[in-house]
Scaffold this motif. Structure first.
Motif, PDB file in Angstrom:
ATOM      1  N   PRO A   3       0.830  -1.198   0.000  1.00 36.92           N
ATOM      2  CA  PRO A   3       0.000   0.000   0.000  1.00 36.92           C
ATOM      3  C   PRO A   3       0.857   1.237   0.000  1.00 36.92           C
ATOM      4  O   PRO A   3       1.979   1.233   0.501  1.00 36.92           O
ATOM      5  CB  PRO A   3      -0.801  -0.120   1.306  1.00 36.92           C
ATOM      6  CG  PRO A   3       0.033  -1.001   2.171  1.00 36.92           C
ATOM      7  CD  PRO A   3       0.705  -1.955   1.248  1.00 36.92           C
ATOM      8  N   PRO A   4       0.360   2.325  -0.572  1.00 40.63           N
ATOM      9  CA  PRO A   4       1.161   3.526  -0.681  1.00 40.63           C
ATOM     10  C   PRO A   4       1.379   4.176   0.663  1.00 40.63           C
ATOM     11  O   PRO A   4       0.561   4.085   1.561  1.00 40.63           O
ATOM     12  CB  PRO A   4       0.321   4.439  -1.580  1.00 40.63           C
ATOM     13  CG  PRO A   4      -1.076   3.973  -1.355  1.00 40.63           C
ATOM     14  CD  PRO A   4      -0.979   2.500  -1.120  1.00 40.63           C
ATOM     15  N   SER A   5       2.518   4.853   0.785  1.00 38.34           N
ATOM     16  CA  SER A   5       2.771   5.672   1.964  1.00 38.34           C
ATOM     17  C   SER A   5       2.328   7.084   1.656  1.00 38.34           C
ATOM     18  O   SER A   5       2.694   7.645   0.644  1.00 38.34           O
ATOM     19  CB  SER A   5       4.266   5.690   2.303  1.00 38.34           C
ATOM     20  OG  SER A   5       4.675   4.434   2.759  1.00 38.34           O
ATOM     21  N   TYR A  30       9.180   4.131  -4.211  1.00 40.40           N
ATOM     22  CA  TYR A  30      10.279   3.676  -3.370  1.00 40.40           C
ATOM     23  C   TYR A  30      11.362   4.747  -3.192  1.00 40.40           C
ATOM     24  O   TYR A  30      11.964   4.848  -2.125  1.00 40.40           O
ATOM     25  CB  TYR A  30      10.898   2.410  -3.963  1.00 40.40           C
ATOM     26  CG  TYR A  30       9.962   1.227  -3.925  1.00 40.40           C
ATOM     27  CD1 TYR A  30       9.534   0.694  -2.709  1.00 40.40           C
ATOM     28  CD2 TYR A  30       9.496   0.642  -5.100  1.00 40.40           C
ATOM     29  CE1 TYR A  30       8.670  -0.387  -2.668  1.00 40.40           C
ATOM     30  CE2 TYR A  30       8.635  -0.442  -5.065  1.00 40.40           C
ATOM     31  CZ  TYR A  30       8.230  -0.956  -3.848  1.00 40.40           C
ATOM     32  OH  TYR A  30       7.367  -2.020  -3.807  1.00 40.40           O
ATOM     33  N   TYR A  31      11.632   5.514  -4.233  1.00 40.59           N
ATOM     34  CA  TYR A  31      12.682   6.522  -4.111  1.00 40.59           C
ATOM     35  C   TYR A  31      12.315   7.597  -3.102  1.00 40.59           C
ATOM     36  O   TYR A  31      13.203   8.281  -2.567  1.00 40.59           O
ATOM     37  CB  TYR A  31      12.992   7.146  -5.475  1.00 40.59           C
ATOM     38  CG  TYR A  31      11.878   7.952  -6.088  1.00 40.59           C
ATOM     39  CD1 TYR A  31      11.857   9.343  -5.998  1.00 40.59           C
ATOM     40  CD2 TYR A  31      10.841   7.338  -6.794  1.00 40.59           C
ATOM     41  CE1 TYR A  31      10.849  10.092  -6.586  1.00 40.59           C
ATOM     42  CE2 TYR A  31       9.834   8.064  -7.366  1.00 40.59           C
ATOM     43  CZ  TYR A  31       9.843   9.435  -7.270  1.00 40.59           C
ATOM     44  OH  TYR A  31       8.823  10.172  -7.846  1.00 40.59           O
ATOM     45  N   LEU A 316      18.090  12.627  -9.024  1.00 42.99           N
ATOM     46  CA  LEU A 316      19.118  11.650  -8.649  1.00 42.99           C
ATOM     47  C   LEU A 316      18.519  10.508  -7.837  1.00 42.99           C
ATOM     48  O   LEU A 316      18.853   9.337  -8.055  1.00 42.99           O
ATOM     49  CB  LEU A 316      20.229  12.344  -7.858  1.00 42.99           C
ATOM     50  CG  LEU A 316      21.112  13.311  -8.658  1.00 42.99           C
ATOM     51  CD1 LEU A 316      22.127  13.991  -7.742  1.00 42.99           C
ATOM     52  CD2 LEU A 316      21.827  12.581  -9.792  1.00 42.99           C
ATOM     53  N   PHE A 317      17.628  10.832  -6.907  1.00 43.89           N
ATOM     54  CA  PHE A 317      16.982   9.772  -6.133  1.00 43.89           C
ATOM     55  C   PHE A 317      16.064   8.937  -7.022  1.00 43.89           C
ATOM     56  O   PHE A 317      15.993   7.710  -6.871  1.00 43.89           O
ATOM     57  CB  PHE A 317      16.200  10.363  -4.958  1.00 43.89           C
ATOM     58  CG  PHE A 317      17.040  10.615  -3.741  1.00 43.89           C
ATOM     59  CD1 PHE A 317      17.336   9.584  -2.870  1.00 43.89           C
ATOM     60  CD2 PHE A 317      17.541  11.870  -3.489  1.00 43.89           C
ATOM     61  CE1 PHE A 317      18.118   9.804  -1.748  1.00 43.89           C
ATOM     62  CE2 PHE A 317      18.324  12.106  -2.367  1.00 43.89           C
ATOM     63  CZ  PHE A 317      18.617  11.077  -1.496  1.00 43.89           C
ATOM     64  N   TYR A 318      15.359   9.577  -7.937  1.00 43.46           N
ATOM     65  CA  TYR A 318      14.461   8.846  -8.826  1.00 43.46           C
ATOM     66  C   TYR A 318      15.233   7.872  -9.712  1.00 43.46           C
ATOM     67  O   TYR A 318      14.798   6.730  -9.938  1.00 43.46           O
ATOM     68  CB  TYR A 318      13.681   9.826  -9.696  1.00 43.46           C
ATOM     69  CG  TYR A 318      12.835   9.157 -10.754  1.00 43.46           C
ATOM     70  CD1 TYR A 318      11.637   8.533 -10.422  1.00 43.46           C
ATOM     71  CD2 TYR A 318      13.255   9.128 -12.085  1.00 43.46           C
ATOM     72  CE1 TYR A 318      10.870   7.901 -11.390  1.00 43.46           C
ATOM     73  CE2 TYR A 318      12.491   8.504 -13.061  1.00 43.46           C
ATOM     74  CZ  TYR A 318      11.300   7.893 -12.705  1.00 43.46           C
ATOM     75  OH  TYR A 318      10.551   7.268 -13.673  1.00 43.46           O
ATOM     76  N   GLN A 319      16.388   8.290 -10.199  1.00 40.81           N
ATOM     77  CA  GLN A 319      17.143   7.465 -11.137  1.00 40.81           C
ATOM     78  C   GLN A 319      17.928   6.344 -10.453  1.00 40.81           C
ATOM     79  O   GLN A 319      18.074   5.255 -11.012  1.00 40.81           O
ATOM     80  CB  GLN A 319      18.095   8.339 -11.957  1.00 40.81           C
ATOM     81  CG  GLN A 319      17.378   9.268 -12.931  1.00 40.81           C
ATOM     82  CD  GLN A 319      18.349  10.046 -13.806  1.00 40.81           C
ATOM     83  OE1 GLN A 319      19.556  10.067 -13.562  1.00 40.81           O
ATOM     84  NE2 GLN A 319      17.820  10.710 -14.832  1.00 40.81           N
ATOM     85  N   PHE A 320      18.438   6.615  -9.257  1.00 47.21           N
ATOM     86  CA  PHE A 320      19.359   5.662  -8.642  1.00 47.21           C
ATOM     87  C   PHE A 320      18.826   4.964  -7.384  1.00 47.21           C
ATOM     88  O   PHE A 320      19.426   3.991  -6.928  1.00 47.21           O
ATOM     89  CB  PHE A 320      20.680   6.378  -8.293  1.00 47.21           C
ATOM     90  CG  PHE A 320      21.388   6.947  -9.471  1.00 47.21           C
ATOM     91  CD1 PHE A 320      22.033   6.126 -10.389  1.00 47.21           C
ATOM     92  CD2 PHE A 320      21.406   8.313  -9.697  1.00 47.21           C
ATOM     93  CE1 PHE A 320      22.686   6.645 -11.490  1.00 47.21           C
ATOM     94  CE2 PHE A 320      22.056   8.855 -10.791  1.00 47.21           C
ATOM     95  CZ  PHE A 320      22.699   8.013 -11.699  1.00 47.21           C
ATOM     96  N   ASN A 322      15.288   4.190  -6.877  1.00 51.20           N
ATOM     97  CA  ASN A 322      13.885   3.830  -7.065  1.00 51.20           C
ATOM     98  C   ASN A 322      13.694   2.313  -7.006  1.00 51.20           C
ATOM     99  O   ASN A 322      13.292   1.662  -7.980  1.00 51.20           O
ATOM    100  CB  ASN A 322      13.369   4.379  -8.392  1.00 51.20           C
ATOM    101  CG  ASN A 322      11.850   4.347  -8.472  1.00 51.20           C
ATOM    102  OD1 ASN A 322      11.168   4.165  -7.466  1.00 51.20           O
ATOM    103  ND2 ASN A 322      11.313   4.523  -9.665  1.00 51.20           N
ATOM    104  N   ARG A 323      14.008   1.761  -5.854  1.00 57.13           N
ATOM    105  CA  ARG A 323      13.839   0.318  -5.639  1.00 57.13           C
ATOM    106  C   ARG A 323      13.545   0.081  -4.164  1.00 57.13           C
ATOM    107  O   ARG A 323      13.896   0.877  -3.300  1.00 57.13           O
ATOM    108  CB  ARG A 323      15.094  -0.441  -6.058  1.00 57.13           C
ATOM    109  CG  ARG A 323      16.357   0.007  -5.347  1.00 57.13           C
ATOM    110  CD  ARG A 323      17.573  -0.744  -5.868  1.00 57.13           C
ATOM    111  NE  ARG A 323      18.803  -0.321  -5.204  1.00 57.13           N
ATOM    112  CZ  ARG A 323      19.533   0.713  -5.578  1.00 57.13           C
ATOM    113  NH1 ARG A 323      19.150   1.451  -6.616  1.00 57.13           N
ATOM    114  NH2 ARG A 323      20.643   1.018  -4.933  1.00 57.13           N
ATOM    115  N   ASP A 324      12.902  -1.048  -3.900  1.00 55.71           N
ATOM    116  CA  ASP A 324      12.525  -1.370  -2.532  1.00 55.71           C
ATOM    117  C   ASP A 324      13.767  -1.688  -1.707  1.00 55.71           C
ATOM    118  O   ASP A 324      14.689  -2.354  -2.178  1.00 55.71           O
ATOM    119  CB  ASP A 324      11.575  -2.569  -2.526  1.00 55.71           C
ATOM    120  CG  ASP A 324      10.910  -2.763  -1.174  1.00 55.71           C
ATOM    121  OD1 ASP A 324      11.019  -1.851  -0.322  1.00 55.71           O
ATOM    122  OD2 ASP A 324      10.287  -3.816  -0.974  1.00 55.71           O
ATOM    123  N   SER A 325      13.802  -1.176  -0.478  1.00 50.21           N
ATOM    124  CA  SER A 325      14.926  -1.404   0.417  1.00 50.21           C
ATOM    125  C   SER A 325      14.409  -1.467   1.846  1.00 50.21           C
ATOM    126  O   SER A 325      13.775  -0.526   2.322  1.00 50.21           O
ATOM    127  CB  SER A 325      15.965  -0.287   0.281  1.00 50.21           C
ATOM    128  OG  SER A 325      16.924  -0.341   1.320  1.00 50.21           O
TER     129      SER A 325
END
Length: 401
Positions: A3-5, A30-31, A316-320, A322-325
């Protein structure tokens, strides 16, 4: 899909609408988790750097200082808060569209007001007592401080400290609700659409954001008593409102406009050249004051540096990132606690190291490590595990089974 935050820009907020309330499924960004957590940690770095800055005099200032920490403070300052408000606007519009005004308002008031009041009454009161008795060397009993000194501090607005962000956010939420209602009632205007398309292309609208800095500077010259400092016992600050409002509005627009998202996810070539020109202008006109051409150039160039830097940070955050962590999810969840408790920690640890003979670089690292250790421990071992503290300092109620 998780679910979205829905963010308050310092922490993810899960909205739970009434049973049967429809809402479109929106993917998690995610980013945003990594961006929010790192930007929050940079707040600790920024306040730690102020202790050892050679150009700033903060609450605690070490006699041994360095221009490095002045530059570190300046660099973080230009993009951190603007990016936070872009995130806040983005997720405010997302939750308004998905859940409506009633649920949005109910959740926001609890998630912002309860931690705001708890921190102001407990944490900030303890910090102010420490500053009064230790830093200002004015010893007194805690009872005397509460009855004679603290009321004056509240009336003057000094109690706000780092909580100005939450107060400004509440005001922006009201703006967001108003624009959301307005947008539902106004028809689309083709002339306005063509104008917006021109501003959207290559993110040329970023050139307009510094106008807020110019507007505030002009207003402050005309009515300095009104536009300098806080009003209503610190509850309202016109400078913060006027300077950061464009970034919140950008966040609202960014969620509504898919074409803008496509443009905003990349950096246009003109931005790099304009950023360099703005930095040069800021350096050349650093000593310009008053209300003349040189001063206006200095003000506009600083605003442009903030706007372009926040966009570059976002991309920069969107490109690098953008993955679940799991790490960034945890830090994102802890970011609210870090934000609320870090200020008093930085002040106390900075003071304890003032007379130490170790190099200021090691002092700085000690303040940072100790602050993160204390704030994360408070979050993990107390706030997450004690429902009352979770409500007071995160505004979260434990859901009934």
């Amino acid at each position: 899909m998780n679910p979205p935050s829905v963010l308050t820009a310092v922490e993810p907020v899960e909205l739970h609408p009434p049973s049967g309330s429809p809402g479109p499924s929106i993917p998690r960004f995610y980013y945003m988790d990594s961006m929010r957590s790192i930007l929050m940690m940079l707040g600790v770095v920024l306040h730690g750097a102020l202790i050892y800055s050679s150009t700033d005099h903060w609450i605690v200032s070490d006699s041994h200082n360095s221009i490095f920490f002045s530059l570190l403070d300046a660099i973080i300052h230009v993009f951190r808060m603007p990016t936070f408000f872009i995130i806040a606007g983005f997720f405010s519009m997302m939750s308004l569209q998905k859940y409506g005004i009633k649920v949005f308002t109910q959740v926001r008031l609890v998630r912002i007001l309860v931690p705001l009041l708890s921190t102001a009454l407990i944490v900030n009161t303890l910090e102010l007592y420490f500053r009064t008795t230790i830093l200002q060397q004015n010893p007194m009993t805690f009872t005397r401080f509460l009855t004679q000194v603290l009321p004056q501090i509240w009336l003057s607005g000094q109690w706000v400290s780092h909580l100005w962000f939450l107060l400004t956010l509440l005001q922006f939420f009201a703006v967001g609700i108003g624009l959301y209602l307005l947008g539902r009632r106004l028809p689309n205007v083709h002339i306005a659409s063509r104008l917006v398309a021109g501003l959207r292309k290559n993110c040329y609208f970023l050139l307009l954001i510094p106008c807020a800095e110019l507007l505030w500077s002009a207003a402050a010259k005309v009515a300095p008593d009104l536009f300098h400092g806080s009003l209503c016992c610190g509850l309202f600050n016109l400078e913060d409102f006027m300077v950061f409002l464009p970034y919140f509005l950008l966040g609202l627009w960014l969620f509504r406009d898919q074409a803008l998202q496509d443009e905003f996810h990349r950096i246009a070539r003109w931005e790099w050249g304009m950023l360099l020109l703005a930095v040069i202008t800021q350096h050349v006109e650093a000593n310009a004051h008053g209300f003349n051409t040189e001063s206006l150039l200095r003000i506009y160039s600083f605003g442009l540096i903030c706007a372009l830097s926040s966009h570059i940070c976002y991309v920069l955050f969107y490109q690098f990132m953008n993955r679940d962590s799991r790490v960034f999810r945890y830090l994102s969840d802890a970011s609210y606690s870090i934000y609320l408790f870090h200020h008093i920690c930085v002040v106390i640890f900075g003071y304890l190291l003032l007379n130490s003979n170790i190099a200021i670089g090691y002092k700085f690292l000690t303040v940072e490590i100790a602050t993160f250790a204390v704030t994360l421990s408070l979050h993990h071992f107390l706030i997450l595990r004690i429902p009352m503290l979770r409500f007071l300092f995160n505004g979260k109620r434990i859901a009934r089974s």
